[in-house]
Design a protein around this motif. Structure first.
Motif, short mmCIF file in Angstrom:
data_model
loop_
_atom_site.label_atom_id
_atom_site.label_comp_id
_atom_site.label_asym_id
_atom_site.label_seq_id
_atom_site.Cartn_x
_atom_site.Cartn_y
_atom_site.Cartn_z
N LEU A 44 0.78 -1.10 0.01
CA LEU A 44 -0.06 -0.12 -0.03
C LEU A 44 0.74 1.11 0.01
O LEU A 44 0.48 2.30 -0.60
CB LEU A 44 -0.98 0.10 1.21
CG LEU A 44 -2.18 -0.77 0.98
CD1 LEU A 44 -2.96 -0.83 2.20
CD2 LEU A 44 -3.12 -0.33 -0.01
N ILE A 63 -1.80 6.51 11.46
CA ILE A 63 -2.13 6.54 10.12
C ILE A 63 -0.86 6.80 9.10
O ILE A 63 -0.11 7.80 9.32
CB ILE A 63 -3.15 7.75 9.96
CG1 ILE A 63 -4.21 7.21 10.75
CG2 ILE A 63 -3.65 7.90 8.26
CD1 ILE A 63 -5.55 8.31 10.84
N PHE A 86 -3.66 5.02 5.33
CA PHE A 86 -4.34 3.87 5.78
C PHE A 86 -3.70 3.58 7.12
O PHE A 86 -2.64 4.21 7.50
CB PHE A 86 -3.76 2.63 4.73
CG PHE A 86 -2.58 2.19 4.52
CD1 PHE A 86 -2.02 0.94 5.55
CD2 PHE A 86 -1.72 3.21 3.70
CE1 PHE A 86 -0.78 0.73 5.59
CE2 PHE A 86 -0.39 2.71 3.80
CZ PHE A 86 0.19 1.61 4.42
N SER A 87 -4.09 2.35 7.86
CA SER A 87 -3.44 2.05 9.17
C SER A 87 -3.40 0.77 9.19
O SER A 87 -4.50 -0.06 8.92
CB SER A 87 -4.39 2.85 10.14
OG SER A 87 -3.69 2.45 11.60
N LEU A 93 -6.80 -3.89 7.73
CA LEU A 93 -5.97 -2.74 6.99
C LEU A 93 -7.29 -1.62 7.13
O LEU A 93 -8.34 -1.97 6.37
CB LEU A 93 -5.60 -2.85 5.84
CG LEU A 93 -4.51 -3.89 5.72
CD1 LEU A 93 -4.23 -4.30 4.24
CD2 LEU A 93 -3.04 -3.13 5.97
N VAL A 94 -6.94 -0.49 7.62
CA VAL A 94 -7.99 0.48 7.52
C VAL A 94 -7.62 1.75 6.37
O VAL A 94 -6.72 2.28 6.39
CB VAL A 94 -8.40 1.20 8.95
CG1 VAL A 94 -9.50 2.37 8.82
CG2 VAL A 94 -8.57 0.15 10.07
N LEU A 95 -8.34 1.92 5.39
CA LEU A 95 -8.19 2.86 4.47
C LEU A 95 -9.04 4.06 4.55
O LEU A 95 -10.14 3.94 4.61
CB LEU A 95 -8.19 2.25 3.01
CG LEU A 95 -7.25 1.06 2.72
CD1 LEU A 95 -7.53 -0.27 3.17
CD2 LEU A 95 -6.85 1.00 1.24
N TYR A 96 -8.50 5.18 4.36
CA TYR A 96 -9.28 6.33 4.71
C TYR A 96 -9.54 7.15 3.35
O TYR A 96 -8.59 7.36 2.64
CB TYR A 96 -8.41 7.19 5.73
CG TYR A 96 -8.01 6.34 7.02
CD1 TYR A 96 -8.98 6.85 8.20
CD2 TYR A 96 -6.95 6.06 7.15
CE1 TYR A 96 -8.87 6.10 9.43
CE2 TYR A 96 -6.73 5.33 8.50
CZ TYR A 96 -7.68 5.51 9.66
OH TYR A 96 -7.67 4.84 10.69
N CYS A 120 -14.23 5.07 6.53
CA CYS A 120 -13.21 4.14 6.07
C CYS A 120 -13.54 2.88 5.47
O CYS A 120 -14.86 2.46 5.35
CB CYS A 120 -12.72 3.83 7.70
SG CYS A 120 -12.16 5.05 8.48
N TYR A 122 -12.43 -1.32 5.48
CA TYR A 122 -11.63 -2.21 6.02
C TYR A 122 -11.50 -3.36 5.22
O TYR A 122 -12.48 -3.99 4.74
CB TYR A 122 -12.58 -2.41 7.30
CG TYR A 122 -12.93 -1.35 8.08
CD1 TYR A 122 -12.07 -0.97 9.41
CD2 TYR A 122 -14.04 -0.71 8.16
CE1 TYR A 122 -12.48 0.18 10.05
CE2 TYR A 122 -14.31 0.34 8.91
CZ TYR A 122 -13.51 0.78 9.85
OH TYR A 122 -13.88 2.03 10.49
#
Length: 156
Positions: A44, A63, A86-87, A93-96, A120, A122
């Motif tokens: 990513l 983040i 993302f985090s 995986l959390v995509l903002y 978000c 996920y």
């Protein structure tokens, strides 16, 4: 005896999610998660950097963001946030930002296996999604946030 003015409240709350000097690659290597999630995080980083042309930066404690945009709440509070990011969390995986552009819904419908909230997306692992669609979503979100006058989600 004269009137005593009431104490003034602070007019702005300090935003905790600001860019830091933490190395994003070092951060990924320290995240308490699986080897697959760390590997996906590295993919990513490369993908988002290529699409945005921006270097990765850690925003707040966790983040990894690319680029930035300015937002303003209806209350008048304003600040900057990562345009996309993302985090790599233990659960997923959390995509903002990917679900925010108006044209994102048709792409999300073809993305693959994910969950979402207001802001978000996920993903358990990148193997669960179509990477070409993910690339389109990242580009769409980045253009949306860096070329629009954005109001925060809290003010809508």
């Amino acid at each position: 005896m004269g009137d005593v003015p009431a104490p003034q409240k602070a007019s702005r709350t300090v935003n905790k999610t600001v860019p830091t000097t933490v190395d994003p690659l070092a951060f990924i290597n320290t995240v308490d998660t699986t080897a697959t999630r760390r590997s996906d995080a590295l993919v990513l980083v490369e993908m988002m950097q290529e699409i945005t042309g921006e270097p990765p930066r850690i925003w707040g404690p966790s983040i990894i963001g690319f680029g930035k945009y300015h937002y303003k709440y209806a209350s008048g509070r304003e600040g900057d946030a990562a345009a996309v990011g993302f985090s790599p969390r233990k659960a997923n995986l959390v995509l903002y930002g990917l679900s925010q552009p108006p044209a994102s819904a048709p792409l999300l419908a073809t993305l693959g296996k994910f969950k979402s909230s207001v802001a978000c997306v996920y993903i358990n692992k990148l193997a669960d999604v179509d990477l070409a669609v993910l690339r389109e979503l990242i580009g769409l979100a980045y253009r949306h946030f860096t070329t629009q006058d954005i109001a925060s989600l809290q003010s809508q």
